[in-house]
Design a protein around this motif. Structure first.
Motif, PDB file in Angstrom:
ATOM      1  N   ASN A  53      44.442  40.488  46.356  1.00 25.75           N
ATOM      2  CA  ASN A  53      43.582  41.472  46.992  1.00 25.75           C
ATOM      3  C   ASN A  53      44.344  42.768  47.233  1.00 25.75           C
ATOM      4  OD1 ASN A  53      41.528  42.776  48.262  1.00 25.75           O
ATOM      5  ND2 ASN A  53      41.805  41.760  50.203  1.00 25.75           N
ATOM      6  N   ASN A  54      44.732  43.393  46.134  1.00 28.90           N
ATOM      7  CA  ASN A  54      45.297  44.730  46.212  1.00 28.90           C
ATOM      8  C   ASN A  54      44.567  45.569  45.171  1.00 28.90           C
ATOM      9  OD1 ASN A  54      46.465  44.077  43.713  1.00 28.90           O
ATOM     10  ND2 ASN A  54      48.396  43.488  44.659  1.00 28.90           N
ATOM     11  N   ARG A  55      44.799  46.846  45.181  1.00 35.75           N
ATOM     12  CA  ARG A  55      44.041  47.731  44.297  1.00 35.75           C
ATOM     13  C   ARG A  55      44.203  47.347  42.830  1.00 35.75           C
ATOM     14  NH1 ARG A  55      43.816  52.288  41.246  1.00 35.75           N
ATOM     15  NH2 ARG A  55      42.056  53.664  41.629  1.00 35.75           N
ATOM     16  N   SER A  56      45.426  47.102  42.404  1.00 36.07           N
ATOM     17  CA  SER A  56      45.641  46.778  40.992  1.00 36.07           C
ATOM     18  C   SER A  56      45.008  45.438  40.628  1.00 36.07           C
ATOM     19  CB  SER A  56      47.127  46.792  40.649  1.00 36.07           C
ATOM     20  OG  SER A  56      47.817  45.801  41.363  1.00 36.07           O
ATOM     21  N   GLY A  57      45.044  44.479  41.532  1.00 33.54           N
ATOM     22  CA  GLY A  57      44.413  43.187  41.272  1.00 33.54           C
ATOM     23  C   GLY A  57      42.906  43.307  41.145  1.00 33.54           C
ATOM     24  N   ARG A  58      42.301  44.106  42.034  1.00 36.17           N
ATOM     25  CA  ARG A  58      40.840  44.303  41.981  1.00 36.17           C
ATOM     26  C   ARG A  58      40.441  45.048  40.715  1.00 36.17           C
ATOM     27  NH1 ARG A  58      41.898  45.583  47.378  1.00 36.17           N
ATOM     28  NH2 ARG A  58      41.636  47.784  46.903  1.00 36.17           N
ATOM     29  N   LYS A  59      41.195  46.070  40.330  1.00 40.10           N
ATOM     30  CA  LYS A  59      40.874  46.844  39.121  1.00 40.10           C
ATOM     31  C   LYS A  59      41.030  45.984  37.863  1.00 40.10           C
ATOM     32  CE  LYS A  59      39.724  50.642  41.029  1.00 40.10           C
ATOM     33  NZ  LYS A  59      38.321  51.041  40.981  1.00 40.10           N
ATOM     34  N   LEU A  60      42.064  45.143  37.837  1.00 43.57           N
ATOM     35  CA  LEU A  60      42.257  44.244  36.704  1.00 43.57           C
ATOM     36  C   LEU A  60      41.084  43.262  36.595  1.00 43.57           C
ATOM     37  CD1 LEU A  60      44.162  43.317  34.422  1.00 43.57           C
ATOM     38  CD2 LEU A  60      45.215  41.785  36.084  1.00 43.57           C
ATOM     39  N   LEU A  61      40.659  42.712  37.724  1.00 40.66           N
ATOM     40  CA  LEU A  61      39.527  41.797  37.736  1.00 40.66           C
ATOM     41  C   LEU A  61      38.259  42.503  37.257  1.00 40.66           C
ATOM     42  CD1 LEU A  61      38.699  39.030  40.127  1.00 40.66           C
ATOM     43  CD2 LEU A  61      36.976  40.773  39.842  1.00 40.66           C
ATOM     44  N   GLN A  62      38.008  43.710  37.758  1.00 44.01           N
ATOM     45  CA  GLN A  62      36.828  44.470  37.334  1.00 44.01           C
ATOM     46  C   GLN A  62      36.850  44.722  35.831  1.00 44.01           C
ATOM     47  OE1 GLN A  62      37.082  47.874  40.040  1.00 44.01           O
ATOM     48  NE2 GLN A  62      35.084  47.300  40.858  1.00 44.01           N
ATOM     49  N   ALA A  63      37.998  45.093  35.294  1.00 42.14           N
ATOM     50  CA  ALA A  63      38.110  45.369  33.861  1.00 42.14           C
ATOM     51  C   ALA A  63      37.859  44.109  33.048  1.00 42.14           C
ATOM     52  CB  ALA A  63      39.485  45.953  33.545  1.00 42.14           C
ATOM     53  N   TYR A  64      38.399  42.992  33.478  1.00 42.88           N
ATOM     54  CA  TYR A  64      38.227  41.734  32.753  1.00 42.88           C
ATOM     55  C   TYR A  64      36.752  41.326  32.737  1.00 42.88           C
ATOM     56  CZ  TYR A  64      39.362  37.095  31.025  1.00 42.88           C
ATOM     57  OH  TYR A  64      39.440  35.968  30.251  1.00 42.88           O
ATOM     58  N   PHE A  65      36.095  41.423  33.875  1.00 43.67           N
ATOM     59  CA  PHE A  65      34.676  41.075  33.952  1.00 43.67           C
ATOM     60  C   PHE A  65      33.833  42.057  33.144  1.00 43.67           C
ATOM     61  CE2 PHE A  65      36.088  38.124  36.916  1.00 43.67           C
ATOM     62  CZ  PHE A  65      35.054  37.389  37.467  1.00 43.67           C
ATOM     63  N   ARG A  66      34.179  43.335  33.199  1.00 40.27           N
ATOM     64  CA  ARG A  66      33.430  44.357  32.461  1.00 40.27           C
ATOM     65  C   ARG A  66      33.489  44.092  30.958  1.00 40.27           C
ATOM     66  NH1 ARG A  66      35.267  48.647  34.876  1.00 40.27           N
ATOM     67  NH2 ARG A  66      37.132  48.753  33.605  1.00 40.27           N
ATOM     68  N   GLN A  67      34.638  43.658  30.465  1.00 38.25           N
ATOM     69  CA  GLN A  67      34.780  43.324  29.046  1.00 38.25           C
ATOM     70  C   GLN A  67      33.860  42.185  28.644  1.00 38.25           C
ATOM     71  OE1 GLN A  67      38.931  42.443  28.708  1.00 38.25           O
ATOM     72  NE2 GLN A  67      39.519  44.594  28.460  1.00 38.25           N
ATOM     73  N   ARG A  68      33.472  41.379  29.609  1.00 37.24           N
ATOM     74  CA  ARG A  68      32.583  40.250  29.351  1.00 37.24           C
ATOM     75  C   ARG A  68      31.145  40.528  29.778  1.00 37.24           C
ATOM     76  NH1 ARG A  68      37.382  39.616  29.101  1.00 37.24           N
ATOM     77  NH2 ARG A  68      38.414  37.954  27.981  1.00 37.24           N
ATOM     78  N   GLY A  69      30.857  41.790  30.096  1.00 34.78           N
ATOM     79  CA  GLY A  69      29.494  42.209  30.371  1.00 34.78           C
ATOM     80  C   GLY A  69      29.001  42.065  31.787  1.00 34.78           C
ATOM     81  N   VAL A  70      29.915  41.913  32.747  1.00 32.33           N
ATOM     82  CA  VAL A  70      29.521  41.747  34.145  1.00 32.33           C
ATOM     83  C   VAL A  70      30.154  42.873  34.974  1.00 32.33           C
ATOM     84  CG1 VAL A  70      29.605  40.266  36.193  1.00 32.33           C
ATOM     85  CG2 VAL A  70      29.344  39.255  33.922  1.00 32.33           C
TER      86      VAL A  70
END
Length: 77
Positions: A53-70
């Motif tokens: 739960n830090n900025r880089s962790g949240r951004k990485l999670l968002q990018a990974y999900f976005r690549q999968r359409g979420v």
């Protein structure tokens, strides 16, 4: 297998993240299907339940999900 709700799919995402991302792609696909069934455009996650739960962790999670359409947003405290 019965269709999951968004809340159930989200809980499975949290469990997968805690289990070192085990089957994360399957859970993301289930979440995507649940969002579509319920007419929602984005998943709202609780940042307190994330292992990183830090900025880089949240951004990485968002990018990974976005690549999968979420699209992912985070609930404010």
């Amino acid at each position: 297998m019965s269709e999951l709700t968004v809340a159930e799919a989200t809980n499975r995402i949290y469990q997968s993240l805690e289990a070192d991302n085990q089957d994360i792609d399957l859970h993301i696909a289930a979440l995507k299907a649940a969002l579509k069934r319920e007419g929602l455009k984005e998943a709202v996650l609780d940042p307190a339940r994330l292992p990183h739960n830090n900025r880089s962790g949240r951004k990485l999670l968002q990018a990974y999900f976005r690549q999968r359409g979420v699209k992912v947003t985070f609930a404010s405290s």
